[in-house]
Scaffold this motif. Structure first.
Motif, PDB file in Angstrom:
ATOM      1  N   ASN A  20      15.189  73.929  11.410  1.00 37.39           N
ATOM      2  CA  ASN A  20      16.574  73.765  11.848  1.00 37.39           C
ATOM      3  C   ASN A  20      16.651  73.021  13.173  1.00 37.39           C
ATOM      4  O   ASN A  20      17.524  72.169  13.355  1.00 37.39           O
ATOM      5  N   ARG A  23      15.862  69.318  12.518  1.00 36.29           N
ATOM      6  CA  ARG A  23      16.990  68.651  11.866  1.00 36.29           C
ATOM      7  C   ARG A  23      18.137  68.442  12.848  1.00 36.29           C
ATOM      8  O   ARG A  23      18.790  67.406  12.843  1.00 36.29           O
ATOM      9  N   GLY A  24      18.387  69.448  13.677  1.00 32.95           N
ATOM     10  CA  GLY A  24      19.443  69.321  14.681  1.00 32.95           C
ATOM     11  C   GLY A  24      19.168  68.188  15.650  1.00 32.95           C
ATOM     12  O   GLY A  24      20.065  67.416  16.000  1.00 32.95           O
ATOM     13  N   GLY A  26      17.369  65.564  15.041  1.00 29.81           N
ATOM     14  CA  GLY A  26      17.556  64.321  14.287  1.00 29.81           C
ATOM     15  C   GLY A  26      19.022  63.930  14.212  1.00 29.81           C
ATOM     16  O   GLY A  26      19.384  62.768  14.404  1.00 29.81           O
ATOM     17  N   GLU A  27      19.880  64.913  13.947  1.00 28.97           N
ATOM     18  CA  GLU A  27      21.318  64.656  13.906  1.00 28.97           C
ATOM     19  C   GLU A  27      21.834  64.220  15.275  1.00 28.97           C
ATOM     20  O   GLU A  27      22.635  63.294  15.380  1.00 28.97           O
ATOM     21  N   ALA A  30      20.964  60.797  16.046  1.00 33.41           N
ATOM     22  CA  ALA A  30      21.763  59.894  15.214  1.00 33.41           C
ATOM     23  C   ALA A  30      23.216  59.836  15.694  1.00 33.41           C
ATOM     24  O   ALA A  30      24.061  59.247  15.028  1.00 33.41           O
ATOM     25  N   ARG A  32      25.420  62.289  16.044  1.00 35.62           N
ATOM     26  CA  ARG A  32      26.370  63.165  15.363  1.00 35.62           C
ATOM     27  C   ARG A  32      26.462  64.496  16.098  1.00 35.62           C
ATOM     28  O   ARG A  32      25.505  64.929  16.728  1.00 35.62           O
ATOM     29  N   VAL A  34      26.320  68.400  16.929  1.00 33.31           N
ATOM     30  CA  VAL A  34      25.397  69.452  16.509  1.00 33.31           C
ATOM     31  C   VAL A  34      25.909  70.778  17.063  1.00 33.31           C
ATOM     32  O   VAL A  34      26.280  70.866  18.236  1.00 33.31           O
TER      33      VAL A  34
END
Length: 147
Positions: A20, A23-24, A26-27, A30, A32, A34
């Motif tokens: 998690n 992935r956070g 990575g977001e 990007a 975005r 979180v």
């Protein structure tokens, strides 16, 4: 019989908590928003990189009625002349636009630095991460989760 691990901790997918976080990040990289949670707090964070008028307006709408704050690293707070020993939360000046926010995180100095307080424990992340905007849902306000 073969040993099968639960989905939350497998050799194939790894530990769920670490996955998690990865992935956070990575977001976040990007550009975005979180949602960062820590015990009884939640912070919706948006990186400043790539911030423009439309992204700022959509983030404010997503976080309403909570007013977003600018979260800066301890190092950046010291550069702005704040007495800091932790990441700091700066309330945004009324009518602050994307350029005002970018100036707070990129200018060598800033003579219009708003009063700041320590950031929420949910955003005490490594200095290697960029500065970010947050809407703090841990102190009375709540951010709406993206659908």
């Amino acid at each position: 019989m073969t040993e099968v691990r639960t989905v939350s901790n497998t050799a194939l997918f790894g530990n769920r908590r670490h996955t998690n976080v990865s992935r956070g990040l990575g977001e976040f990289h990007a550009r975005r928003p979180v949602l960062i949670t820590a015990r009884e707090e939640a912070t919706l964070a948006l990186p400043v990189e790539g911030l423009d008028r439309l992204r700022l307006a959509e983030f404010k709408a997503l976080c309403g009625p909570v007013e977003p704050k600018l979260i800066i690293t301890e190092r950046r707070a010291l550069a702005l002349g704040l007495d800091a020993s932790t990441p700091m939360a700066l309330p945004l000046p009324a009518g602050a636009d994307a350029n005002t926010i970018l100036a707070l995180v990129t200018a060598a100095t800033n003579d219009r630095t708003p009063a700041a307080g320590p950031a929420s424990p949910a955003v005490h992340l490594p200095d290697s991460l960029p500065d970010r905007r947050q809407a703090d849902g841990g102190h009375g306000g709540r951010c709406r989760s993206p659908s």
